[in-house]
Design an enzyme around this catalytic site. Structure first.
Site, PDB file in Angstrom:
ATOM      1  N   ARG A   7     -24.234  13.472  11.909  1.00 32.18           N
ATOM      2  CA  ARG A   7     -24.173  12.644  10.694  1.00 32.18           C
ATOM      3  C   ARG A   7     -25.053  11.407  10.729  1.00 32.18           C
ATOM      4  NH1 ARG A   7     -17.912  11.852   8.492  1.00 32.18           N
ATOM      5  NH2 ARG A   7     -17.675  13.989   7.793  1.00 32.18           N
ATOM      6  N   GLU A  35      -6.267   3.137   7.451  1.00 30.46           N
ATOM      7  CA  GLU A  35      -7.655   2.694   7.550  1.00 30.46           C
ATOM      8  C   GLU A  35      -7.758   1.179   7.699  1.00 30.46           C
ATOM      9  OE1 GLU A  35     -10.265   4.539   4.649  1.00 30.46           O
ATOM     10  OE2 GLU A  35     -11.943   3.253   5.232  1.00 30.46           O
ATOM     11  N   GLY A  94      -0.928   4.511   0.071  1.00 26.76           N
ATOM     12  CA  GLY A  94      -1.790   5.638   0.391  1.00 26.76           C
ATOM     13  C   GLY A  94      -1.035   6.482   1.413  1.00 26.76           C
ATOM     14  N   GLY A  99       0.829  -1.203   0.000  1.00 27.57           N
ATOM     15  CA  GLY A  99       0.000   0.000   0.000  1.00 27.57           C
ATOM     16  C   GLY A  99       0.858   1.245   0.000  1.00 27.57           C
ATOM     17  N   SER A 144     -19.685  17.984   0.310  1.00 22.80           N
ATOM     18  CA  SER A 144     -19.340  18.436   1.657  1.00 22.80           C
ATOM     19  C   SER A 144     -20.582  18.659   2.522  1.00 22.80           C
ATOM     20  CB  SER A 144     -18.544  19.725   1.594  1.00 22.80           C
ATOM     21  OG  SER A 144     -18.422  20.244   2.888  1.00 22.80           O
TER      22      SER A 144
HETATM   23  C1  LIG Z   1     -14.509  10.823  -0.781  1.00 24.97           C
HETATM   24  C2  LIG Z   1     -13.713  10.728   0.483  1.00 24.97           C
HETATM   25  C3  LIG Z   1     -13.337  11.877   1.161  1.00 24.97           C
HETATM   26  C4  LIG Z   1     -12.595  11.799   2.331  1.00 24.97           C
HETATM   27  N1  LIG Z   1     -12.240  12.962   2.955  1.00 24.97           N
HETATM   28  C5  LIG Z   1     -11.494  12.899   4.090  1.00 24.97           C
HETATM   29  C6  LIG Z   1     -11.085  14.094   4.747  1.00 24.97           C
HETATM   30  O1  LIG Z   1     -11.389  15.198   4.302  1.00 24.97           O
HETATM   31  N2  LIG Z   1     -10.333  13.980   5.866  1.00 24.97           N
HETATM   32  C7  LIG Z   1      -9.972  12.776   6.364  1.00 24.97           C
HETATM   33  O2  LIG Z   1      -9.257  12.753   7.377  1.00 24.97           O
HETATM   34  N3  LIG Z   1     -10.332  11.628   5.760  1.00 24.97           N
HETATM   35  C8  LIG Z   1     -11.085  11.656   4.640  1.00 24.97           C
HETATM   36  N4  LIG Z   1     -11.455  10.488   4.025  1.00 24.97           N
HETATM   37  C9  LIG Z   1     -10.936   9.202   4.519  1.00 24.97           C
HETATM   38  C10 LIG Z   1      -9.480   9.003   4.087  1.00 24.97           C
HETATM   39  O3  LIG Z   1      -9.292   9.507   2.797  1.00 24.97           O
HETATM   40  C11 LIG Z   1      -9.019   7.545   4.081  1.00 24.97           C
HETATM   41  O4  LIG Z   1      -9.428   6.911   5.241  1.00 24.97           O
HETATM   42  C12 LIG Z   1      -7.501   7.437   4.017  1.00 24.97           C
HETATM   43  O5  LIG Z   1      -6.993   8.220   2.980  1.00 24.97           O
HETATM   44  C13 LIG Z   1      -7.023   5.995   3.873  1.00 24.97           C
HETATM   45  O6  LIG Z   1      -5.615   5.967   3.672  1.00 24.97           O
HETATM   46  P1  LIG Z   1      -4.805   4.617   3.677  1.00 24.97           P
HETATM   47  O7  LIG Z   1      -3.382   4.986   3.442  1.00 24.97           O
HETATM   48  O8  LIG Z   1      -5.118   3.850   4.897  1.00 24.97           O
HETATM   49  O9  LIG Z   1      -5.360   3.760   2.452  1.00 24.97           O
HETATM   50  P2  LIG Z   1      -5.559   4.070   0.886  1.00 24.97           P
HETATM   51  O10 LIG Z   1      -5.291   5.470   0.541  1.00 24.97           O
HETATM   52  O11 LIG Z   1      -6.868   3.490   0.523  1.00 24.97           O
HETATM   53  O12 LIG Z   1      -4.411   3.246   0.183  1.00 24.97           O
HETATM   54  C14 LIG Z   1      -4.442   1.870   0.036  1.00 24.97           C
HETATM   55  C15 LIG Z   1      -3.194   1.435  -0.700  1.00 24.97           C
HETATM   56  O13 LIG Z   1      -3.071   0.032  -0.623  1.00 24.97           O
HETATM   57  C16 LIG Z   1      -2.839  -0.532  -1.883  1.00 24.97           C
HETATM   58  N5  LIG Z   1      -3.433  -1.871  -1.832  1.00 24.97           N
HETATM   59  C17 LIG Z   1      -4.628  -2.250  -1.313  1.00 24.97           C
HETATM   60  N6  LIG Z   1      -4.765  -3.581  -1.381  1.00 24.97           N
HETATM   61  C18 LIG Z   1      -3.652  -4.064  -1.956  1.00 24.97           C
HETATM   62  C19 LIG Z   1      -3.200  -5.373  -2.296  1.00 24.97           C
HETATM   63  N7  LIG Z   1      -3.929  -6.457  -2.030  1.00 24.97           N
HETATM   64  N8  LIG Z   1      -2.001  -5.484  -2.904  1.00 24.97           N
HETATM   65  C20 LIG Z   1      -1.226  -4.400  -3.172  1.00 24.97           C
HETATM   66  N9  LIG Z   1      -1.605  -3.146  -2.842  1.00 24.97           N
HETATM   67  C21 LIG Z   1      -2.798  -2.987  -2.243  1.00 24.97           C
HETATM   68  C22 LIG Z   1      -3.434   0.426  -2.876  1.00 24.97           C
HETATM   69  O14 LIG Z   1      -2.782   0.308  -4.123  1.00 24.97           O
HETATM   70  C23 LIG Z   1      -3.148   1.761  -2.184  1.00 24.97           C
HETATM   71  O15 LIG Z   1      -1.837   2.168  -2.508  1.00 24.97           O
HETATM   72  C24 LIG Z   1     -12.225  10.540   2.851  1.00 24.97           C
HETATM   73  C25 LIG Z   1     -12.609   9.392   2.187  1.00 24.97           C
HETATM   74  C26 LIG Z   1     -13.372   9.466   1.042  1.00 24.97           C
HETATM   75  C27 LIG Z   1     -13.835   8.206   0.403  1.00 24.97           C
END
Ligand SMILES: Cc1cc2nc3c(=O)[nH]c(=O)nc-3n(C[C@H](O)[C@H](O)[C@H](O)COP(=O)(O)OP(=O)(O)OC[C@H]3O[C@@H](n4cnc5c(N)ncnc54)[C@H](O)[C@@H]3O)c2cc1C
Ligand code: SF4
Ligand code: FES
Lengths: 640, 269
Positions: free
Chosen positions: A332, A427, A43, A41, A285
């Site tokens: 919410r 997440e 993100g 990942g 929003s």
């Molecule tokens: C529309 C929207 C708006 C949002 N706005 C906000 C906000 O304003 N403020 C806030 O705090 N939060 C917000 N959130 C929540 C927040 O964006 C997410 O919770 C957060 O970005 C998740 O980050 P992460 O790094 O955990 O995962 P992600 O960003 O989902 O990244 C997951 C990564 O894992 C990789 N991956 C997944 N499975 C595999 C696999 N099996 N093999 C290889 N790679 C894999 C993907 O390629 C990716 O790189 C929002 C969410 C949404 C949907």
């Protein structure tokens, strides 16, 4: 039965993290390059972790299913990121951010983790600014802030409506620097399909190259999963289409406990579904509720009529009616459930009947169209782009949608799962948001985990692993896991059934939404639990996956993800059925106060439920980790 | 995509580029798609066509997509000869069927450029963009070494302009739209984002030189100031940034020619 030791350090709340950092074991700098860490990942959580671990000298392999790390779902976050900087001098503090997050989570998170999150929040902003993240600024050149739900201070940092994008590009640039320096080996379009356990510890993964179809083994001294949330188990959500649960689900089936899967968040203001072809729900929003009034027709017969033709006397401003003190700004979850109720009564707006009006005509009368345009113009534009309707002329239609999952793999204070050597960030873990996440806190947690927690805590584990003791990918455990994945891939292709994968995902989504969506009851959950196993069987008997395993094959990718959702959905419902209380995003209709607020049962449920896989067709085991509130008193959430 | 609301369903002929793999021959294939709701997005239309193909036992059309809200930069299709299709300031995923008329023949191709080899059907390999970024698209700020965020005020105008440049989603439409397949707009956006901020000054020369030379080495073409790039850009990144890039590049080249690099200044780790 899994050992769930949270490893929370003793001592005063504010000293725990500092003390822990000085007490955990360190890896000698010269030895760091002898350890290899797999980060799945990229993100916010994954890229910040991969970059920082590489900076420290570890050898890092980073896997993403996307074609570039910059495309992770984090890119879509809009609103902002919280930090207890108190730049506005409005009385914010680490303690206040901690308290708001604990309360927002409805007293179902760990005090120590949340306090640490609030502590590191300030470092995150410093780090991001140093990387060149172009946060909004005031004319004086200092950083600007806005306020967000669940807080009485202004502590949210933002970059227009693209905060997630800018934070991710910052972490991506740090990661790119380390890739360029040869310190991170990047594997794009590579999907992790299994976790490999050797001698009881996580020592590698099996990945499929999504372009060539090659299935390969990768060994490491530790594995970090930062693979995001599992909201797409509902099919329709605000998540990117590719977001999936495969990495954490397969880790669960290898022994990692899955904590609180039923804690899911539904966002009240999204653009409603327009037809069966719908693939995605777009978030708008929540700020719109400041000036917009929400209503549906009083009479079912009016539901399909042009809203402008419905006289004032025939409109039901239901939030104002049911929650006179809060009105359209009800929290919410309450706003979401109320919308569902009026639509279930047949009074929903639009062709599908699943929508409520968000009406700005009073605001336009009061403030003038120009003022409304200035405040919300970009949101009205998004709405127009998607629906071709003008919110200035006719009320907009909105409906709640699945938005975030608070549950995830169980981790201890070091962010290590119950499987030694397996760490889970962002997440994908369950740790900081309890039963409900406050706005602008997910970005904070992802970057906190990646930049400031894992770089310390992973050393505590690695210090106990002999350098160079990493197993070979020729070992039996890797070979067996690889063979298992090949077998599964071929099985999908061999079924040659009658329905495309999307057909099953849609049906599962409907079962989940009806049974375990905004409001859950014993009856709806039991119904979902009756419907999911036959659906899963039908999938395995009659899914149609065209093409081959040796090329890029999107149907095959989807098949694996949906197969996992068909299992995870069941666990989610089981968790929701077992948790006989309401808390945060988990609303059991049987357990509510007369005003519709969640009625927790702290006697019976002040604990984390961490589910442990027991084998195919066997009931999973429900382990619990008690939540001991030492510093804050658990009370009824009240935002009145 | 913004267009007038219409309720009448439409039927179209889709003329799609099909190519089984990287070095295989490709060709256009026609598919009929009937009774489409005009409120459906272009990608949702492709979903429907793909399910129909699957049911007929054919391989669905491979296309890149993820967020479906114009921010991740994954989607990439040239629709009726235009990168990201009709409409201004939108990505492929933000195109709606109401932009087309009943009976239309819609041609869909991958983004074409030598530096973006085709992987399958509409999917191309844009990893060249990542390589440019890895060469210098960053500000070196080791985790934990940062001063307080408000220690360095940034004039609002500069921060806003940096944000305009930083809005790039890395989709590659600029390259696909350019007859020379130049990546100048993409590189200009990144160089300007960092170059406009005080934090970005220390590595400013090194960055522009490294990014431009990597861009050239990866087979992108030269910029001849036609500005098809900014016209196709879903984030409306202005070509003014290209002028800024040229100034930065020229300045850095001159400074570099007269100022020897101290030994060990690799700027890497
Ligand atoms: C529309 C929207 C708006 C949002 N706005 C906000 C906000 O304003 N403020 C806030 O705090 N939060 C917000 N959130 C929540 C927040 O964006 C997410 O919770 C957060 O970005 C998740 O980050 P992460 O790094 O955990 O995962 P992600 O960003 O989902 O990244 C997951 C990564 O894992 C990789 N991956 C997944 N499975 C595999 C696999 N099996 N093999 C290889 N790679 C894999 C993907 O390629 C990716 O790189 C929002 C969410 C949404 C949907
Ligand atoms: S400059 Fe515009 S067209 Fe080019 S990659 Fe960035 S967003 Fe896409
Ligand atoms: S799918 Fe993300 S920009 Fe189009």
């Amino acid at each position: 039965m899994a050992q769930l030791d949270s490893k929370i350090p003793s001592g005063p709340l504010a000293d725990k993290w500092r003390k822990h950092k000085t007490e955990i074991k360190l890896v000698n700098p010269a030895n760091k390059r002898k350890y290899e860490i797999i980060v799945v990942g990229a993100g916010l959580a994954g890229s910040s972790a991969a970059a920082t671990l590489a900076e420290l000298g570890y050898r890092v392999k980073n896997f993403v299913f996307h074609d570039s790390p910059r495309r992770a779902h984090s890119i879509a976050a809009q609103g902002g990121i919280n930090a207890a900087k108190n730049y506005q001098n409005d009385g914010d503090s680490v303690y206040r951010l901690f308290y708001d997050t604990i309360k927002g989570g409805d007293y179902r998170s760990r005090e120590a983790n949340v306090h640490r999150l609030a502590e590191v929040s300030v470092n995150i902003i410093d780090q991001c600014v140093a990387q060149g993240v172009p946060f909004a600024r005031e004319y004086g050149g200092l950083l600007a802030n806005r306020s967000f739900g669940g807080a009485q201070v202004s502590r949210t940092f933002y970059a227009r409506g693209q905060t997630g994008q800018q934070l991710l590009l910052g972490a991506y640039s740090a990661l790119s620097r380390m890739v360029g320096a040869g310190a991170v080996e990047l594997h794009t379009q590579s999907e992790m399909l299994d976790l490999v356990i050797v001698g009881g510890q996580a020592k590698g993964i099996i990945a499929r190259d999504l372009v060539t179809g090659a299935i390969t083994s990768h060994a490491a001294d530790a594995v970090v999963l930062a693979t995001g949330g599992y909201g797409n188990v509902f099919n329709l959500s605000t998540y990117a289409r590719g977001s999936n649960a495969t990495a954490i689900w397969r880790a669960y089936k290898r022994g990692a406990c899955f904590a609180n899967p039923c804690y899911t968040q539904i966002h009240p203001t999204c653009i409603p579904v327009s037809g069966d072809y719908q693939s995605k729900l777009t978030l708008m929003s929540e700020s719109l509720r400041n000036d917009g009034r929400i209503w549906v027709p009083k009479k079912k017969e009016d539901a399909k009529k042009d809203p402008n033709s419905i006289p004032e006397a025939d409109r039901d401003y239901y939030l104002e009616r049911m929650y006179p003190s809060f009105g359209n700004l009800a929290p919410r979850d309450i706003a979401s459930r109320a919308a569902k109720r009026v639509c279930d009564e047949g009074r929903g707006a639009g062709a599908s009947g699943l929508g409520v009006y968000l009406d700005f005509s009073d605001a336009i009368k009061r403030l003038g169209e120009a003022a409304v345009r200035e405040r919300y113009g970009n949101l009205f534009d998004i709405y127009h782009e998607i629906t071709a309707e003008s919110g200035y002329q006719t009320p907009m239609r909105i409906y709640p949608a699945v938005h975030y999952t608070m549950g995830g793999l169980w981790v201890d204070y070091n962010l290590m799962s119950n499987v030694p050597g397996l760490f889970v960030l962002g997440e994908a873990n369950f740790s900081d948001h309890g039963a409900n996440r406050l706005g602008a806190s997910a970005l904070m947690q992802g970057l906190g985990d990646g930049y400031f927690v894992i770089p310390y805590t992973i050393g505590d584990y690695l210090a106990g692993q002999k350098p160079g003791s990493r197993p070979s990918t020729d070992s039996a455990d890797f070979k067996a896991a690889e063979a298992g994945i090949r077998g599964m891939t071929n099985r999908f292709l061999d079924i040659k059934g009658k329905q495309p994968v999307s057909h099953f995902h849609k049906r599962l989504g409907k079962v989940m939404w009806d049974g375990c969506g905004m409001a859950r009851t014993k009856a709806t959950l039991e119904k979902a639990l009756r419907e999911i196993p036959p659906l899963r069987e039908e999938f395995w008997a009659s899914v149609l996956v065209p093409g081959s395993a040796d090329t890029l094959n999107q149907s095959l990718e989807q098949a694996g993800r949906v197969a996992d959702f068909l299992e995870l959905g069941e666990l989610l419902c089981l968790d929701a059925l077992t948790r006989e209380e309401s808390c945060g995003g988990h609303f059991r209709e049987e357990h509510q106060y007369p005003d519709g607020e969640c009625k927790r049962d702290d006697e019976k449920f002040a604990h984390v439920a961490a589910w442990e896989f027991q084998g195919k067709d066997k009931a999973p085991l429900r382990n619990t980790e008690p939540l001991n509130y030492e510093f804050v008193k658990m009370s009824v959430r009240n935002y009145k | 995509m913004v267009a007038e609301n219409t309720t009448k369903n439409l039927s179209i002929t889709l003329r799609v580029w099909r190519q089984a793999g990287p070095n295989q021959p490709g060709k256009f294939v026609d598919y009929q798609s009937k009774d489409l709701n005009p409120n459906m997005s272009f990608l949702e239309m492709l979903d429907v066509v793909n399910d129909e193909l699957t049911l007929k036992g054919e391989e669905p059309i491979a296309f890149a997509h993820d967020c479906r809200e114009g921010i991740c930069g994954t989607c990439s299709a040239t629709i009726n000869g235009k990168a990201h299709g009709p409409g201004k300031g939108v990505a492929t995923c933000q195109v709606y069927m109401r932009a087309f008329r009943d009976g239309d023949v819609i041609t869909v191709e991958p983004f074409r450029a030598a530096a973006f080899p085709i992987i399958k059907d509409l999917i191309v390999d844009r990893s060249a963009f990542d390589k440019i970024q890895q060469a210098g698209g960053f500000i070196t700020a080791r985790t934990g070494s940062a001063p307080d965020a408000n220690a360095l005020p940034v004039p609002k105008g500069d921060a806003d302009l940096a944000m305009d440049a930083a809005a790039c989603i890395g989709c590659g439409a600029c390259v696909a739209a350019c007859k020379n397949a130049s990546a100048m707009l993409f590189v200009a956006a990144k160089v300007s984002h960092f170059g406009l901020l005080p934090q970005g000054q220390a590595e400013r020369d090194r960055r522009v030189l490294a990014m431009v030379s990597t861009m050239d080495a990866l087979g992108f073409g030269n910029c001849t100031n036609q500005y098809e790039c900014s016209a196709a850009c879903p984030k409306l990144i202005t070509h003014d940034f290209i002028a800024r890039l040229n100034r930065d590049y020229l300045g850095a080249t001159i400074r570099h020619a007269f100022k020897p690099e101290p030994a060990g200044a690799d700027g890497g780790t």
